[in-house]
Design a protein around this motif. Structure first.
Motif, PDB file in Angstrom:
ATOM      1  N   ALA A   1       0.849  -1.192   0.000  1.00  0.00           N
ATOM      2  CA  ALA A   1       0.000   0.000   0.000  1.00  0.00           C
ATOM      3  C   ALA A   1       0.881   1.236   0.000  1.00  0.00           C
ATOM      4  O   ALA A   1       2.030   1.186   0.445  1.00  0.00           O
ATOM      5  CB  ALA A   1      -0.911   0.016   1.227  1.00  0.00           C
ATOM      6  N   LEU A   2       0.338   2.311  -0.495  1.00  0.00           N
ATOM      7  CA  LEU A   2       1.001   3.617  -0.465  1.00  0.00           C
ATOM      8  C   LEU A   2       2.449   3.543  -0.956  1.00  0.00           C
ATOM      9  O   LEU A   2       3.394   3.751  -0.217  1.00  0.00           O
ATOM     10  CB  LEU A   2       0.953   4.216   0.942  1.00  0.00           C
TER      11      LEU A   2
ATOM     12  N   SER B   1      -5.983   9.226  -4.386  1.00  0.00           N
ATOM     13  CA  SER B   1      -7.197   9.351  -5.194  1.00  0.00           C
ATOM     14  C   SER B   1      -6.882   9.962  -6.558  1.00  0.00           C
ATOM     15  O   SER B   1      -6.197  10.979  -6.650  1.00  0.00           O
ATOM     16  CB  SER B   1      -8.220  10.224  -4.457  1.00  0.00           C
ATOM     17  N   GLY B   2      -7.372   9.310  -7.599  1.00  0.00           N
ATOM     18  CA  GLY B   2      -7.209   9.827  -8.952  1.00  0.00           C
ATOM     19  C   GLY B   2      -5.883   9.533  -9.605  1.00  0.00           C
ATOM     20  O   GLY B   2      -5.708   9.796 -10.797  1.00  0.00           O
ATOM     21  N   SER B   3      -4.938   8.946  -8.843  1.00  0.00           N
ATOM     22  CA  SER B   3      -3.591   8.749  -9.394  1.00  0.00           C
ATOM     23  C   SER B   3      -3.523   7.596 -10.394  1.00  0.00           C
ATOM     24  O   SER B   3      -2.563   7.492 -11.157  1.00  0.00           O
ATOM     25  CB  SER B   3      -2.587   8.499  -8.259  1.00  0.00           C
ATOM     26  N   GLN B   4      -4.525   6.708 -10.389  1.00  0.00           N
ATOM     27  CA  GLN B   4      -4.473   5.531 -11.253  1.00  0.00           C
ATOM     28  C   GLN B   4      -5.623   5.507 -12.266  1.00  0.00           C
ATOM     29  O   GLN B   4      -6.068   4.436 -12.683  1.00  0.00           O
ATOM     30  CB  GLN B   4      -4.511   4.265 -10.394  1.00  0.00           C
ATOM     31  N   LEU B   5      -6.078   6.671 -12.686  1.00  0.00           N
ATOM     32  CA  LEU B   5      -7.230   6.759 -13.580  1.00  0.00           C
ATOM     33  C   LEU B   5      -7.018   6.030 -14.901  1.00  0.00           C
ATOM     34  O   LEU B   5      -7.936   5.453 -15.461  1.00  0.00           O
ATOM     35  CB  LEU B   5      -7.572   8.230 -13.849  1.00  0.00           C
TER      36      LEU B   5
ATOM     37  N   ALA C   1      -3.661  -1.449 -12.329  1.00  0.00           N
ATOM     38  CA  ALA C   1      -3.748  -0.957 -10.959  1.00  0.00           C
ATOM     39  C   ALA C   1      -5.181  -0.997 -10.454  1.00  0.00           C
ATOM     40  O   ALA C   1      -5.455  -1.396  -9.321  1.00  0.00           O
ATOM     41  CB  ALA C   1      -3.193   0.468 -10.876  1.00  0.00           C
ATOM     42  N   GLN C   2      -6.116  -0.593 -11.294  1.00  0.00           N
ATOM     43  CA  GLN C   2      -7.525  -0.600 -10.891  1.00  0.00           C
ATOM     44  C   GLN C   2      -8.072  -2.020 -10.791  1.00  0.00           C
ATOM     45  O   GLN C   2      -8.832  -2.347  -9.873  1.00  0.00           O
ATOM     46  CB  GLN C   2      -8.350   0.211 -11.880  1.00  0.00           C
ATOM     47  N   GLN C   3      -7.685  -2.878 -11.718  1.00  0.00           N
ATOM     48  CA  GLN C   3      -8.194  -4.252 -11.711  1.00  0.00           C
ATOM     49  C   GLN C   3      -7.654  -5.056 -10.527  1.00  0.00           C
ATOM     50  O   GLN C   3      -8.334  -5.944 -10.008  1.00  0.00           O
ATOM     51  CB  GLN C   3      -7.831  -4.940 -13.025  1.00  0.00           C
ATOM     52  N   ASN C   4      -6.429  -4.747 -10.094  1.00  0.00           N
ATOM     53  CA  ASN C   4      -5.804  -5.494  -9.001  1.00  0.00           C
ATOM     54  C   ASN C   4      -5.907  -4.795  -7.649  1.00  0.00           C
ATOM     55  O   ASN C   4      -5.339  -5.268  -6.665  1.00  0.00           O
ATOM     56  CB  ASN C   4      -4.321  -5.754  -9.319  1.00  0.00           C
ATOM     57  N   TYR C   5      -6.623  -3.689  -7.606  1.00  0.00           N
ATOM     58  CA  TYR C   5      -6.787  -2.948  -6.352  1.00  0.00           C
ATOM     59  C   TYR C   5      -7.587  -3.781  -5.351  1.00  0.00           C
ATOM     60  O   TYR C   5      -8.542  -4.471  -5.705  1.00  0.00           O
ATOM     61  CB  TYR C   5      -7.501  -1.624  -6.608  1.00  0.00           C
TER      62      TYR C   5
END
Length: 417
Positions: free
Chosen positions: A67-68, A123-127, A132-136
């Motif tokens: 994370a982070l 927030s918004g860094s992986q638009l 990144a979104q699929q594996n979040y």
């Protein structure tokens, strides 16, 4: 109780490449890695491991849970670079080493044999980053260790500070210790790797650990520059929100604060409330805040703090330091239900009085004739000096004082603060 490693005796390494080879040999072709959020990441070792696995797509597979993942802001144009370049060099340093896996993830170029799962990013860094979104992973922070066990993690890597023969998990002790304990309980193998960084602050308490919890300790005497989080200025709107929020903080309560201008504003308002209450009331009146509202009476307050607050957070920010220095962050909390209940019900004092010894005996927390086990328990919670010990029929509470067991303790012997 201090954690023990589940693998082979501790191996010490002074070379990153040797450490990477040892990790691959012991974890096998499918490495499932967990690494700490924020400053706890040993970027240099992570980069070496990432590049090694990346170069062997047919031999190794790497899954990263974290994370982070901190990153220096990147300019998107020549104009941005001319403005951002000097600032980034000044604020983050010329030698800050970023994370290679993060660079590839941001460019959607992670290799097929490497996957990245984050449970927190800005927030918004992986638009525009599909992987990144699929594996979040959306999860509560307190469930991280549990979920890592379920994911089959076989490697945890964390940056540590060193003082003599002791090590400190510094700003990231929570998940590491929980993960080791839960992996042991599940009888699953876990390689625990610590990377010494002289730039990392040494913190005590549960963060202070022995070398025995690690399977591999890497110390090449090269400090890693720490990421410097930029601070935003606190606007008038932020200050107004902080003042309103400060009315909802109850004396004797627990406070959680995060990162950013709003947190700074709340800290400032609480310090004003405690140290200069007249000006605090004047500021509340200036923003049309109702001083005696039912909400404030029921769950908050606007008076200086008598009991003080307890701080709870997954990331200790400097706001807590300012609250501590201001005399606000002082409410005592014991990691022992029976002892905490006595304190909450005002059956014992803070600090302890000599009459409280009898209460502890009556409640069965210590024996009428104090044993080594009782002394160890009292040391754990700061009730006696760390050097206290039983000598013959006497209890030496401090180097120059002796107390006959089981005589009543004097007030001066209780060192709780």
């Amino acid at each position: 109780m201090e954690q023990e490693s589940t693998m082979d005796p501790l191996v010490k390494s002074h070379d990153l490449d040797t450490a990477v080879s040892d990790i691959i040999e012991r974890c096998g072709e499918n490495i499932i890695l967990a690494t700490a959020l924020g400053l706890g990441k040993p970027n240099r070792l992570l980069n070496r491991l990432y590049q090694k696995v990346k170069s062997q797509p047919d031999k190794c597979k790497l899954t990263i849970y974290t994370a982070l993942s901190l990153q220096v802001p990147q300019a998107k144009s020549d104009v941005e670079q001319r403005f951002l370049g000097p600032f980034a060099a000044r604020h983050f340093g010329e030698d800050y080493l970023g994370l290679d896996y993060l660079d590839d993830a941001n460019q959607n170029t992670l290799p097929d044999n490497i996957s990245l799962h984050e449970f927190y990013f800005s927030s918004g860094s992986q638009l525009h980053h599909a992987s990144a979104q699929q594996n979040y992973i959306s999860q509560n922070y307190t469930h991280v260790a549990r979920d890592l066990v379920a994911a089959g993690v076989n490697l945890v890597v964390q940056q540590v500070a060193k003082r003599g023969d002791r090590l400190s998990l510094s700003c990231n002790p929570d998940v590491m210790l929980d993960l080791i304990e839960q992996m042991q309980a599940a009888n699953k193998p876990l390689m625990v790797v610590g990377v010494v960084n002289a730039a990392l602050p040494f913190l005590g308490g549960d963060a202070d650990v022995s070398e025995s919890i690690f399977d591999l300790l890497v110390d090449d005497a090269i400090p890693q520059t720490l990421f410097g989080i930029p601070r935003e200025s606190v606007s008038l709107v932020d200050h107004a929100i902080g003042l309103h929020a400060s009315r909802l903080v109850k004396d004797g309560g627990t406070l959680q604060i995060g990162i950013g201008a709003l947190s700074d504003a709340i800290v400032n308002a609480l310090i004003l409330r405690h140290q200069n209450n007249a000006d605090y009331h004047q500021a509340l009146t200036a923003i049309d805040s109702v001083l005696d509202s039912t909400l404030v009476k029921d769950i908050g307050g606007i008076s200086p703090f008598k009991q003080g607050l307890y701080g709870a957070t997954e990331m200790v920010m400097d706001g807590f330091m300012h609250l501590r220095n201001a005399g606000i962050l002082r409410r005592l909390v014991f990691d022992d239900l029976a002892l905490q209940t006595l304190l909450d019900q005002h059956m014992i004092c803070n600090p302890l009085a000599k009459s409280d010894l009898q209460v502890l005996i009556e409640q069965g927390l210590i024996a009428p004739v104090i044993t080594d086990k009782d002394v160890a328990w009292m040391k754990k919670f700061g009730l006696v000096d760390i050097n206290a010990k039983i000598i013959g029929a006497n209890l030496a509470l401090a180097p120059d004082s002796m107390l006959t067991v089981p005589a009543t303790f004097m007030e001066d012997y209780w060192l709780l603060c």
